[in-house]
Structure formats: C-alpha cells, structure tokens
Design a protein around this motif. Sequence first.
Motif, PDB file in Angstrom:
ATOM      1  N   VAL A 130       4.572  14.087 -56.439  1.00 40.48           N
ATOM      2  CA  VAL A 130       4.066  15.299 -55.816  1.00 40.48           C
ATOM      3  C   VAL A 130       2.945  16.116 -55.568  1.00 40.48           C
ATOM      4  O   VAL A 130       3.087  16.213 -56.949  1.00 40.48           O
ATOM      5  CB  VAL A 130       5.251  16.974 -55.229  1.00 40.48           C
ATOM      6  CG1 VAL A 130       5.203  17.867 -55.011  1.00 40.48           C
ATOM      7  CG2 VAL A 130       6.962  16.233 -55.315  1.00 40.48           C
ATOM      8  N   TYR A 172       2.517  19.224 -44.729  1.00 34.58           N
ATOM      9  CA  TYR A 172       2.506  18.615 -45.547  1.00 34.58           C
ATOM     10  C   TYR A 172       3.034  17.629 -45.332  1.00 34.58           C
ATOM     11  O   TYR A 172       3.094  17.355 -44.086  1.00 34.58           O
ATOM     12  CB  TYR A 172       4.378  19.240 -46.876  1.00 34.58           C
ATOM     13  CG  TYR A 172       5.649  19.376 -46.014  1.00 34.58           C
ATOM     14  CD1 TYR A 172       6.207  18.245 -46.182  1.00 34.58           C
ATOM     15  CD2 TYR A 172       5.622  20.144 -45.392  1.00 34.58           C
ATOM     16  CE1 TYR A 172       7.770  18.063 -44.728  1.00 34.58           C
ATOM     17  CE2 TYR A 172       7.439  20.339 -44.279  1.00 34.58           C
ATOM     18  CZ  TYR A 172       7.729  19.456 -43.837  1.00 34.58           C
ATOM     19  OH  TYR A 172       8.367  19.436 -42.926  1.00 34.58           O
ATOM     20  N   TYR A 174       4.518  12.776 -46.048  1.00 32.40           N
ATOM     21  CA  TYR A 174       5.790  12.741 -46.442  1.00 32.40           C
ATOM     22  C   TYR A 174       4.800  10.747 -46.000  1.00 32.40           C
ATOM     23  O   TYR A 174       4.911  10.848 -44.467  1.00 32.40           O
ATOM     24  CB  TYR A 174       7.006  12.431 -45.724  1.00 32.40           C
ATOM     25  CG  TYR A 174       7.428  12.762 -44.826  1.00 32.40           C
ATOM     26  CD1 TYR A 174       8.536  11.328 -44.371  1.00 32.40           C
ATOM     27  CD2 TYR A 174       7.386  14.222 -44.748  1.00 32.40           C
ATOM     28  CE1 TYR A 174       8.911  12.112 -43.085  1.00 32.40           C
ATOM     29  CE2 TYR A 174       8.545  14.094 -42.944  1.00 32.40           C
ATOM     30  CZ  TYR A 174       8.666  12.979 -43.132  1.00 32.40           C
ATOM     31  OH  TYR A 174       9.574  13.460 -41.136  1.00 32.40           O
ATOM     32  N   VAL A 187       9.540  20.899 -50.196  1.00 31.89           N
ATOM     33  CA  VAL A 187       8.853  21.881 -49.782  1.00 31.89           C
ATOM     34  C   VAL A 187       9.655  23.332 -49.585  1.00 31.89           C
ATOM     35  O   VAL A 187       8.615  24.551 -49.866  1.00 31.89           O
ATOM     36  CB  VAL A 187       8.181  21.542 -47.922  1.00 31.89           C
ATOM     37  CG1 VAL A 187       7.832  22.202 -47.835  1.00 31.89           C
ATOM     38  CG2 VAL A 187       7.478  20.443 -48.305  1.00 31.89           C
ATOM     39  N   GLY A 208       5.406  19.697 -40.963  1.00 31.09           N
ATOM     40  CA  GLY A 208       5.106  18.600 -41.845  1.00 31.09           C
ATOM     41  C   GLY A 208       5.283  16.748 -40.177  1.00 31.09           C
ATOM     42  O   GLY A 208       5.249  17.250 -39.606  1.00 31.09           O
ATOM     43  N   LEU A 222       4.631  12.665 -51.923  1.00 32.57           N
ATOM     44  CA  LEU A 222       4.198  14.094 -51.063  1.00 32.57           C
ATOM     45  C   LEU A 222       3.213  14.367 -51.497  1.00 32.57           C
ATOM     46  O   LEU A 222       3.314  14.924 -52.628  1.00 32.57           O
ATOM     47  CB  LEU A 222       5.753  14.797 -50.911  1.00 32.57           C
ATOM     48  CG  LEU A 222       5.850  16.429 -50.069  1.00 32.57           C
ATOM     49  CD1 LEU A 222       6.282  15.636 -48.683  1.00 32.57           C
ATOM     50  CD2 LEU A 222       7.262  16.559 -51.070  1.00 32.57           C
ATOM     51  N   ASP A 223       2.534  15.094 -50.120  1.00 36.20           N
ATOM     52  CA  ASP A 223       1.535  14.610 -50.327  1.00 36.20           C
ATOM     53  C   ASP A 223       1.571  16.984 -49.601  1.00 36.20           C
ATOM     54  O   ASP A 223       2.025  16.586 -48.879  1.00 36.20           O
ATOM     55  CB  ASP A 223       0.399  15.131 -49.712  1.00 36.20           C
ATOM     56  CG  ASP A 223      -0.053  13.451 -50.051  1.00 36.20           C
ATOM     57  OD1 ASP A 223      -0.667  14.014 -50.896  1.00 36.20           O
ATOM     58  OD2 ASP A 223       0.889  12.748 -50.661  1.00 36.20           O
ATOM     59  N   ILE A 224       1.785  17.796 -50.277  1.00 32.69           N
ATOM     60  CA  ILE A 224       1.390  19.026 -49.680  1.00 32.69           C
ATOM     61  C   ILE A 224      -0.008  20.072 -49.455  1.00 32.69           C
ATOM     62  O   ILE A 224      -0.723  20.473 -51.056  1.00 32.69           O
ATOM     63  CB  ILE A 224       2.088  20.559 -50.469  1.00 32.69           C
ATOM     64  CG1 ILE A 224       4.002  19.797 -50.530  1.00 32.69           C
ATOM     65  CG2 ILE A 224       2.547  21.808 -49.789  1.00 32.69           C
ATOM     66  CD1 ILE A 224       4.625  20.669 -51.682  1.00 32.69           C
TER      67      ILE A 224
END
Length: 250
Positions: A130, A172, A174, A187, A208, A222-224
């Motif tokens: 993450v 975010y 994915y 999230v 998302g 996963l990028d936020i």
Amino acid sequence: MAKSLLSAFVASTRALLVAQLIACVGAVALAGWTLGVTNQVLRERNRLQERVIQLEEAMASSGVIPPPPTAVVAAPTQSDAAYPGSIANARAPSTSADSSDVVAAAEGSGQNIGAVITSLFGPAPPLRTVVLHVRAESDFAHAEKIARELQSDDVHVLINVMTASDQRPSGYAYFDGRQSRSAADIVARFHDLAREQQVAQWSAQLRGTALPVRGEYTADRLDIVLPPLPPPPPPPVIETPATSTAPPQP
C-alpha cells in the motif's frame, strides 16, 4: 376424416405459433422497459455519488470529519496521468519493511503465460503493498502515524512525498479488476484511522480507479493519492514584559 385431422393439426399449430409470437413480443417489450429503468437508476446513482463526494470534500475543507465512506469506482482509464507516482523514492514508516526491497520486487515481477491464465481463472492475489502519496513533506508525519496502524505482517505500507509540480487528483488505484472489494476495504480502514487521528481532509470519500498492470504497478499493489493538508499554524509569539530603567524611589 384424414382431412379434418390435418385441418385441426394446422389450426392448433397456427394458434401455438401466434401464442409464441405474442409471448416473444411481450418479453422483448419487458426487456426494453427494464433496460430503460435500469439505465435511469444507474444515472441517478452516479449523480448522487458525485454529489456525496462534493459535499464530503466541502466538509473536509472546512475541517469537519465526514461519516464513514463508501467506495466509488470510476471508469477505468489507461492514460499515463491516471497512474500514481513511482515509489522509487518512497519511504517506509519505522516498523515497515524496507522500501527498496518492495520496489525491487515490484519492478522484477514479470508476466508469463501461466500468470495470464491465473489472472483470468484463478483468485486475485492479495494486496501486499500500500503506497500513500502525500502532497508535502509536512504531511509525512500524519501519514506515518496512520501507516503504522494500517500495516500488518502481510501488508507493507510506503509513503511517497509528491513533488510540487505533481497535480494528480486525489483517489486510489488498484491494478487488478478482482481487487475492487479488497482495495475498498483497505481504503475504508484508512478513512477510519484518519478519523481517529482527527485528520478531516483524509477521512473524506475517495474515488477508486481500476488500471491495467504495467511495470511496477503490479496486481498486489494499492496506491492512495491523498489531498493536501492545511499548513500547520505558526508558533505563538511570546511577548516579554518591558523592563523599567528608572532608579528606585527612596
């Protein structure tokens, strides 16, 4: 006798065909009506979700913590601007795994025929990495507190400080369509931790996006991308009392 039987058979067959034709026309009309109603409901849902996101962003900008969010998945896009920033310079919180190891693992993972078949028919790989993208160095301390609570033995959290010229929108991403539920759960957990830390801007709902696997953006990542936080207040100015230089009175 034979002619009467043939006439009865033809009449019954004709009646059966007419009944089937009427049933088919009714089924087509019902399907068309259902499709129209469904499309209208989906349009109304999308408008309501956009309105909820706008209201939560307005609440967050004023420092009000919004209620628990519900994941909203935007239409997938494959443009370069849609992908989050690289984690080559990302840092890990004090209790997380070394970021260089995670980056090397992400860059060294390639796809072969077996991986393609597994991605089509097998279960989704677990989300192991993450990445929290913050807007400024001053936001790192808040992200580090949340990252310590978010990470576990199976999930490594990295924090990437975005450059001033990076104007990617908050949200975010994915990189496997089967990760929608898992990404939304992580999230939602992040939003809960942001509310516990009283960080209102990070507790608002995020959009998302599902993107194809490419390069370092692997299916287990996963990028936020987080919105900016307000600058910290300036330190209070302490005024010293003025000293008198007059001689003492006898």
